[in-house]
Every structure is written in C-alpha cells, then in structure tokens.
Design a protein around this motif. Structure first.
Motif, PDB file in Angstrom:
ATOM      1  N   TYR A  98     -10.079   0.453  -9.800  1.00 55.06           N
ATOM      2  CA  TYR A  98      -9.923   1.627  -8.916  1.00 55.06           C
ATOM      3  C   TYR A  98     -10.077   1.189  -7.461  1.00 55.06           C
ATOM      4  O   TYR A  98     -10.998   0.459  -7.113  1.00 55.06           O
ATOM      5  N   TRP A  99      -9.167   1.638  -6.642  1.00 54.55           N
ATOM      6  CA  TRP A  99      -9.173   1.222  -5.237  1.00 54.55           C
ATOM      7  C   TRP A  99     -10.320   1.831  -4.440  1.00 54.55           C
ATOM      8  O   TRP A  99     -10.619   1.359  -3.345  1.00 54.55           O
ATOM      9  N   GLU A 100     -10.938   2.861  -4.957  1.00 56.01           N
ATOM     10  CA  GLU A 100     -12.011   3.611  -4.302  1.00 56.01           C
ATOM     11  C   GLU A 100     -11.427   4.494  -3.191  1.00 56.01           C
ATOM     12  O   GLU A 100     -10.446   4.150  -2.552  1.00 56.01           O
ATOM     13  N   GLU A 101     -12.073   5.631  -2.990  1.00 58.14           N
ATOM     14  CA  GLU A 101     -11.665   6.497  -1.887  1.00 58.14           C
ATOM     15  C   GLU A 101     -12.089   5.872  -0.565  1.00 58.14           C
ATOM     16  O   GLU A 101     -13.129   5.210  -0.498  1.00 58.14           O
ATOM     17  N   PRO A 102     -11.320   6.059   0.476  1.00 59.92           N
ATOM     18  CA  PRO A 102     -11.667   5.440   1.758  1.00 59.92           C
ATOM     19  C   PRO A 102     -12.848   6.153   2.403  1.00 59.92           C
ATOM     20  O   PRO A 102     -13.049   7.358   2.226  1.00 59.92           O
ATOM     21  N   GLY A 103     -13.628   5.395   3.166  1.00 63.96           N
ATOM     22  CA  GLY A 103     -14.638   5.974   4.037  1.00 63.96           C
ATOM     23  C   GLY A 103     -14.098   6.005   5.460  1.00 63.96           C
ATOM     24  O   GLY A 103     -12.928   5.713   5.718  1.00 63.96           O
ATOM     25  N   ASP A 104     -14.950   6.357   6.390  1.00 62.22           N
ATOM     26  CA  ASP A 104     -14.541   6.339   7.793  1.00 62.22           C
ATOM     27  C   ASP A 104     -14.234   4.904   8.229  1.00 62.22           C
ATOM     28  O   ASP A 104     -14.941   3.962   7.863  1.00 62.22           O
ATOM     29  N   HIS A 105     -13.151   4.752   8.977  1.00 57.89           N
ATOM     30  CA  HIS A 105     -12.758   3.455   9.539  1.00 57.89           C
ATOM     31  C   HIS A 105     -12.631   2.391   8.449  1.00 57.89           C
ATOM     32  O   HIS A 105     -13.038   1.245   8.624  1.00 57.89           O
ATOM     33  N   ASP A 106     -12.053   2.754   7.345  1.00 60.90           N
ATOM     34  CA  ASP A 106     -11.984   1.906   6.155  1.00 60.90           C
ATOM     35  C   ASP A 106     -10.640   1.189   6.097  1.00 60.90           C
ATOM     36  O   ASP A 106      -9.587   1.792   6.331  1.00 60.90           O
ATOM     37  N   GLN A 107     -10.673  -0.093   5.735  1.00 58.82           N
ATOM     38  CA  GLN A 107      -9.435  -0.858   5.609  1.00 58.82           C
ATOM     39  C   GLN A 107      -8.481  -0.233   4.598  1.00 58.82           C
ATOM     40  O   GLN A 107      -7.261  -0.382   4.711  1.00 58.82           O
ATOM     41  N   ARG A 108      -8.992   0.485   3.630  1.00 55.83           N
ATOM     42  CA  ARG A 108      -8.118   1.138   2.657  1.00 55.83           C
ATOM     43  C   ARG A 108      -7.123   2.070   3.345  1.00 55.83           C
ATOM     44  O   ARG A 108      -5.982   2.226   2.896  1.00 55.83           O
ATOM     45  N   SER A 109      -7.548   2.690   4.437  1.00 53.33           N
ATOM     46  CA  SER A 109      -6.653   3.596   5.149  1.00 53.33           C
ATOM     47  C   SER A 109      -5.424   2.866   5.668  1.00 53.33           C
ATOM     48  O   SER A 109      -4.319   3.417   5.681  1.00 53.33           O
ATOM     49  N   VAL A 110      -5.609   1.613   6.109  1.00 49.66           N
ATOM     50  CA  VAL A 110      -4.485   0.818   6.610  1.00 49.66           C
ATOM     51  C   VAL A 110      -3.436   0.662   5.515  1.00 49.66           C
ATOM     52  O   VAL A 110      -2.240   0.846   5.737  1.00 49.66           O
ATOM     53  N   GLU A 111      -3.896   0.315   4.337  1.00 50.02           N
ATOM     54  CA  GLU A 111      -2.967   0.024   3.236  1.00 50.02           C
ATOM     55  C   GLU A 111      -2.441   1.300   2.583  1.00 50.02           C
ATOM     56  O   GLU A 111      -1.393   1.283   1.940  1.00 50.02           O
ATOM     57  N   MET A 112      -3.163   2.410   2.715  1.00 51.66           N
ATOM     58  CA  MET A 112      -2.657   3.692   2.195  1.00 51.66           C
ATOM     59  C   MET A 112      -1.391   4.105   2.925  1.00 51.66           C
ATOM     60  O   MET A 112      -0.538   4.811   2.364  1.00 51.66           O
ATOM     61  N   ALA A 113      -1.234   3.646   4.171  1.00 48.34           N
ATOM     62  CA  ALA A 113       0.011   3.922   4.895  1.00 48.34           C
ATOM     63  C   ALA A 113       1.184   3.273   4.181  1.00 48.34           C
ATOM     64  O   ALA A 113       2.266   3.870   4.051  1.00 48.34           O
ATOM     65  N   ALA A 114       1.004   2.030   3.711  1.00 45.33           N
ATOM     66  CA  ALA A 114       2.076   1.353   2.974  1.00 45.33           C
ATOM     67  C   ALA A 114       2.362   2.058   1.654  1.00 45.33           C
ATOM     68  O   ALA A 114       3.525   2.202   1.250  1.00 45.33           O
ATOM     69  N   ALA A 115       1.300   2.506   0.982  1.00 41.03           N
ATOM     70  CA  ALA A 115       1.501   3.219  -0.286  1.00 41.03           C
ATOM     71  C   ALA A 115       2.259   4.522  -0.068  1.00 41.03           C
ATOM     72  O   ALA A 115       3.180   4.859  -0.829  1.00 41.03           O
ATOM     73  N   GLY A 116       1.906   5.265   0.984  1.00 37.58           N
ATOM     74  CA  GLY A 116       2.615   6.506   1.275  1.00 37.58           C
ATOM     75  C   GLY A 116       4.061   6.266   1.665  1.00 37.58           C
ATOM     76  O   GLY A 116       4.967   6.996   1.232  1.00 37.58           O
ATOM     77  N   PHE A 117       4.282   5.236   2.467  1.00 38.18           N
ATOM     78  CA  PHE A 117       5.645   4.882   2.859  1.00 38.18           C
ATOM     79  C   PHE A 117       6.493   4.547   1.632  1.00 38.18           C
ATOM     80  O   PHE A 117       7.641   5.012   1.501  1.00 38.18           O
ATOM     81  N   ALA A 118       5.950   3.738   0.717  1.00 39.61           N
ATOM     82  CA  ALA A 118       6.697   3.356  -0.480  1.00 39.61           C
ATOM     83  C   ALA A 118       6.981   4.571  -1.362  1.00 39.61           C
ATOM     84  O   ALA A 118       8.067   4.696  -1.943  1.00 39.61           O
ATOM     85  N   LEU A 119       6.021   5.473  -1.446  1.00 36.83           N
ATOM     86  CA  LEU A 119       6.227   6.689  -2.231  1.00 36.83           C
ATOM     87  C   LEU A 119       7.333   7.550  -1.612  1.00 36.83           C
ATOM     88  O   LEU A 119       8.142   8.151  -2.323  1.00 36.83           O
ATOM     89  N   ALA A 120       7.383   7.574  -0.288  1.00 36.43           N
ATOM     90  CA  ALA A 120       8.408   8.367   0.397  1.00 36.43           C
ATOM     91  C   ALA A 120       9.804   7.799   0.174  1.00 36.43           C
ATOM     92  O   ALA A 120      10.777   8.548   0.048  1.00 36.43           O
ATOM     93  N   LEU A 121       9.917   6.464   0.101  1.00 40.04           N
ATOM     94  CA  LEU A 121      11.231   5.842  -0.028  1.00 40.04           C
ATOM     95  C   LEU A 121      11.666   5.680  -1.476  1.00 40.04           C
ATOM     96  O   LEU A 121      12.874   5.730  -1.765  1.00 40.04           O
ATOM     97  N   THR A 122      10.710   5.482  -2.384  1.00 39.66           N
ATOM     98  CA  THR A 122      11.082   5.169  -3.773  1.00 39.66           C
ATOM     99  C   THR A 122      10.279   5.985  -4.774  1.00 39.66           C
ATOM    100  O   THR A 122       9.624   5.429  -5.673  1.00 39.66           O
ATOM    101  N   PRO A 123      10.318   7.305  -4.704  1.00 39.75           N
ATOM    102  CA  PRO A 123       9.573   8.104  -5.687  1.00 39.75           C
ATOM    103  C   PRO A 123      10.072   7.873  -7.108  1.00 39.75           C
ATOM    104  O   PRO A 123       9.302   8.016  -8.068  1.00 39.75           O
TER     105      PRO A 123
END
Length: 631
Positions: A98-123
């Motif tokens: 499990y990737w874990e939910e992000p906290g404040d100023h969490d590196q996970r937020s950086v990579e969630m942008a890539a996940a959202g982008f990929a979901l937008a282009l290739t659902p």
C-alpha cells in the motif's frame, strides 16, 4: 539489434516511431525492478530524505509520464498489467505494498500527479479493467491529496493533476480546493510568461518542465470546463517560449542552472507540451527542433548504467551533485518529454521538418528571468540576477555563480575545497585567514538593465560587494566594488574545462607572487577553452583543479583563476572572462569600451574614476592540458 546502449545512442529521433522506440528502450530496464505486488519499482540502494515506500512509488509512477502518452496516441505497450496490478495493490490499505495516504508536504503527492495524469490519458488501461472495489480504492487514495498541504511552489499543481484523472473517470473532486491551488500559482507569476517557483521568485527549469508543463496539460484537458484559465495558460506559455528558447544551445544542450538538473531531458517537456495544447508559440519546425535536439543531445551523453537505466547525475552519473530529494527513480521525470506521443501522426508537430535554432549569436536580456544571455558559436552563457536558494544541498552553486552555460556546466562545493588548493567555477571567494572561504550566496539586491546586470551581496557580514556584469566583444566583463574592514585573500575563477593540472601547492604559490600577471587561457582538447584576465594588473593569474566529481559536466576539471591579497578598504576588481570552442578568444575589449559601457549603468561612473584598464600590460598565458579521457 545491438545492446540497449547501442540502441539508445543510435536512435535518430527523426520520426514519431523513433520517439516511441526510444521511450520503450529507456523503460525496458525498469521492468526487472518491479516488486512482487507490482506497486513498487526498486532501482538501487541510494536513498532520498523520504521513506522507502515513497521512493519505490516514485520509481513506479514517473515512467507513466511517458507511457500514458504513448498509449493515448495509439502506441503499444505490453507491460500494462504490471501497472494495473500496481494500482490495485498500491491503493489497497490491506496490501503490504500500500502506497499509504500522503501527509503534508509528502513526496507521495509529487507522484500522485503522475498517477492522475496517466488515469486522465489512459482510463481504459488503468481504470476500466479494475473491479468496483479496486476502483473505489483508487478514487479514495488519489482523492486524499486534496486534504493535505503542498510545498508552497510548483507542488500546487499536483492536486490539480490528480483531479484531472478523477474527473476523467467520473469521480468528484473538491473544486474549491483546486481553485485555491491555482490561485496560489497565479501569485507566483512574474512577467513575460515567467513564474517564480514559489513566492520567493526562484528562476530555474521548474518554469518549463513543471509550471508551464502542467498549465498546458490543464489547458488541453480542462479547457472546455475552464476556458478562461486555459486561455491564460496558453497565452503565458506563448510568451514564455520567446525567452526560454534562449536557454538552449544550437546542439540541443540546455542551460545548466538551477536545481533538479538530474531530470535531464525533462527540459524538453515544455516544447512537447506546447504541441499537446496546440500552442504554436514559435513555428512548428522550430518547436520540433528544440524538442528533438534536446533529447538527442542527452542520448549522446553517458547518463545511463550498463543496463540502460538513467542514473542520478547530470552529464554523467554523480550522486554528489544531487539534491536530498533525489532517489534512483527521480531521473524518470525525463519521461515528461514524451508527451507529444499522445498526438496523432498528422499533427503539425510531427509533420514539421526540424528547423535549426532560430536565434543568431548575440546578447539578449530576459527580464522575467532576471537574466542576461549571450549566444556565442551556438553555445549559451547566462549571467543570473535572480534569488538564490540556500536551503538545499548544492543549491547556492546552482543559482549564485556569476555565469552558467550550456557547454561548460557548474561545479558544486565551489568554495569548500579552496583551503586545499581546489576551486570551483565562476566565483569570487574571500577569506580573512586563508582557511574559511566565502563566495556569493544570497543576492541581496539586483538591477537588470538593457544588456547588463548588477547584484549586491555579502560574502561575510562585514564585507559588501557590488558586482556589475555585461558582455563586450565576446567576453564577459565583471566589475566588483568590494568594501572590507579587514584584510582578505581573494580568488576569482572562470569556467571549468575537462582536464587536471595538479593543484597541490598552486594556491600558496599564487599568493606568494607579487604584482599582476595578466591572465591565463586554459585549453583542454579542441572543444574546451576557458580564460580569465585582470586588465588592471592587480591580481596574479594561475590555474587550479576543481575537486574531483564536483563538476556536473566532467569527473575531472580545472579552472583559470585570479588571486590577490586585499587590505582593509575599498577595492575595484576588474576581470574579463571567456569560454568557448574557438582555438583562442578574440581580442579583449578596450578599456575605453568597458568604461563607456559601465558608466551607462547608474552609480558606476564615480566608482570607475581613475581605473586603469591597460591591455598593453596583459600577458594572456596559454596552458594546454590533455582532455579528461572520460570525455
């Protein structure tokens, strides 16, 4: 077929199919790094400041910046099941990966942008095949980014990118939160398309491969829902392109300045994003050429390991130059450059013939970036006046040098090793005891003229310096008005070239000499030359090594230097700096020309009164050295 390194270096990148193949070849070595649950890609033992789960999620997510456009544009990728399984397990709170939910100023937020982008282009690859339960997990996990704090800079775009993915699959988002993030980004706007990376106004490649890149994606994907913002982002990107084109050499190399340089050809992402959002800021052939030459230049450099994996570093693998947020997956932000793969073959970007760089040699001021640049022989040299980052490793060296270039990049730890006889590039460092050395760090004030730049700074609390810089006749001119209440030793350096001179004892010998000795031209092979001279005859010239592995461009390097002992009082130090590929620099400008130019910059006429600038006394000694065999 050859080895993977052969394929990477021989790919001509002339067609859309070439770009597809390059992406697949760069991605192929990552397949072996997938974890058993496919939610992590583990690429090495080196670590960043964040936890391992976030680090391995970074390795998983960043390739999606390229793979999603590939498939959205009709390309084939056979590894989607790995990513689907990763999405299932990485968003499942009951799974070990499990990737874990992000906290404040969490590196996970950086990579969630890539996940959202990929979901937008290739659902159809990352959403439709999932079970209802797995979709619910993905939506809940990705939506959690809307409830945590972002770093106050380009990060404000990360929840927006995640939201684009959620909206594409019919999931609701917190539109008020999105609007607050976008409003904050507007507060970073400066002028002429340029943003600061945060309210402090830092100028670096985050303008192109982050803020402008995300804005253009938003304009393309959300333009129907938010036409006013989309129009504003397109307009700013078109303005930005006019200045940003000056950050690239004729060979495709980019200006090596600012943080996150390990992202390498991510610097081409802006040009691809213009195409994605259908913004013809420059002729399509020019945009295509800027994009392709940049990626092609990188593929000619030794930036991968033997397996073909991108490694931390700049022109060569080098952890020493990295920031503390760089892990082994970090360089794959470079895959942002493959965004044009989402476009059809008949798009003007792909149909256009590559055009050469449109800007001729000469000097240009970019007010929005507080930068004066000179193009010389196709290479770019830049004099910065923007704010300096001081809160991360190596940042001062990447923002506060006197000059940066596309051909001869900067060194880190430039002042640290002077006590031991080594010196970094493009600094003026002072020391009251010969042991602790201090260079420009924070730029306290600046003025940017039509073709000159002035900065005030303090290497020590009691020592003040005003530095005026401009280009004249192919040379960079530096004038330093330095005021000190204590005696100092001072060393000033030019650009670093790839050779070794044997620095032991050279610094002591420099300060043991009496009287001026003009300057030194240091040559390494046919393509690298660097010179610095003191036409006022106040300082002694010489050559010092750069500490090994501190140059972003070369494992070994050396710099020409000027040294002097300064008594208490006010001093005017003058220097002329040259770097390039020519056999020798052109004739240095006359004193009359320099004084006339400097006196047009308010406040300098009185300082320069009585200054001696005599080329008759300058003996520019030549020092030829063997090129570092690694380059």
């Amino acid at each position: 077929m050859g080895t993977i390194l052969d394929r990477l270096r021989s790919n001509p990148l002339r067609t859309r199919d070439d770009a597809r193949q390059l992406l697949l070849d760069l991605n192929a070595p990552l397949r072996a790094g997938f974890s058993p649950g496919r939610a992590q890609v583990r690429l090495g033992l080196d670590s960043a400041h964040f936890d391992r789960k976030a680090e391995w999620f970074e390795g998983f997510a960043r390739p999606l910046w390229g793979l999603a456009p590939l498939v959205a544009g009709g390309g084939h990728f056979e590894g989607w099941e790995d990513f689907r399984e990763g999405f299932r397990n990485g968003t499942d709170p009951k799974h070990a990966e499990y990737w874990e939910e992000p906290g404040d100023h969490d590196q996970r937020s950086v990579e969630m942008a890539a996940a959202g982008f990929a979901l937008a282009l290739t659902p159809e690859e990352l959403w439709t095949p999932l079970s209802p339960e797995a979709r619910g997990n993905v939506a809940r996990w990705l939506g959690s980014i809307q409830r945590v704090a972002m770093a106050d800079n380009n990060w404000h775009f990360f929840p927006v990118m995640a939201g684009l993915g959620l909206q594409r699959v019919g999931e609701p988002i917190d539109e008020a939160s999105r609007d607050r993030h976008l409003a904050r980004l507007d507060e970073f706007y400066l002028r002429d398309g340029w943003y600061g990376d945060g309210i402090d106004g830092y100028i670096d490649h985050y303008n192109g491969f982050a803020i402008q890149f995300y804005g253009l994606i938003y304009a393309a994907l959300a333009g129907d829902r938010d036409p006013e913002r989309a129009a504003r982002y397109r307009d700013r990107a078109a303005q930005f392109a006019q200045g940003f084109q000056h950050w690239f050499g004729a060979d495709g190399a980019t200006l090596a300045m600012g943080r996150s340089l390990t992202y390498r050809f991510a610097t081409a992402a802006f040009w691809g994003a213009l195409a994605y959002a259908n913004v013809e800021a420059l002729p399509w052939g020019v945009i295509r050429g800027l994009w392709a030459r940049q990626i092609r230049w990188w593929m000619e450099q030794p930036i991968t390991d033997e397996a073909g994996r991108l490694r931390i570093g700049y022109r060569w693998p080098n952890i020493l130059m990295s920031e503390n947020y760089n892990s082994q997956g970090s360089p794959y932000w470079a895959f942002k450059a493959f965004l044009p793969l989402a476009l059809p073959e008949d798009h003007p970007f792909w149909q256009a013939e590559e055009a050469p760089h449109p800007v001729a040699d000469g000097v240009t001021t970019i007010p929005g970036a507080s930068l004066v640049v000179q193009r010389q022989g196709g290479d770019v040299f830049a004099l910065p006046g923007g704010p300096t980052r001081t809160h991360m490793r190596g940042a001062v060296d990447k923002y506060a040098k006197f000059s940066y270039s596309t051909h001869l990049g900067p060194t880190v730890e430039a002042e640290r090793w002077i006590e031991y006889g080594c010196c970094g590039d493009n600094i003026l460092a002072v020391s009251p005891d010969g042991q602790d050395w201090h260079m420009r760090r924070a730029i306290l004030g600046r003025r940017v003229g039509e073709d000159w730049i002035e900065a005030s700074w303090r290497p020590l609390p009691e020592v003040s310096v005003e530095t005026l810089q401009f280009f004249e006749g192919g040379w960079e001119i530096r004038l330093h008005a330095l005021d000190t209440p204590v005696a100092l030793q001072a060393v000033e350096s030019g650009h670093a070239v790839p050779c070794r001179v044997g620095a032991r004892g050279r610094l002591a010998a420099l300060f043991a000499q009496e009287g001026g000795s003009g300057g030194t031209l240091l040559r390494a092979g046919e393509a690298y030359g660097s010179a610095i001279l003191d036409p006022s005859g106040k300082r002694v010239s010489g050559v010092l090594d750069v500490m090994p592995n501190t140059s972003l461009m070369f494992p070994q390097a050396a710099v020409p230097v000027l040294g002097a002992r300064l008594g208490p009082g006010t001093h005017l130090l003058a220097s002329a700096v040259w770097a390039g590929r020519a056999e020798a620099p052109g004739e240095a400008p006359s004193g009359a020309a320099v004084l006339e130019r400097a006196c047009r910059c308010g406040g300098w006429a009185a300082r320069l009164k009585g200054m001696v600038w005599s080329l008759d006394t300058v003996a520019l000694r030549e020092d030829r050295r063997a090129l570092d065999p690694a380059f």
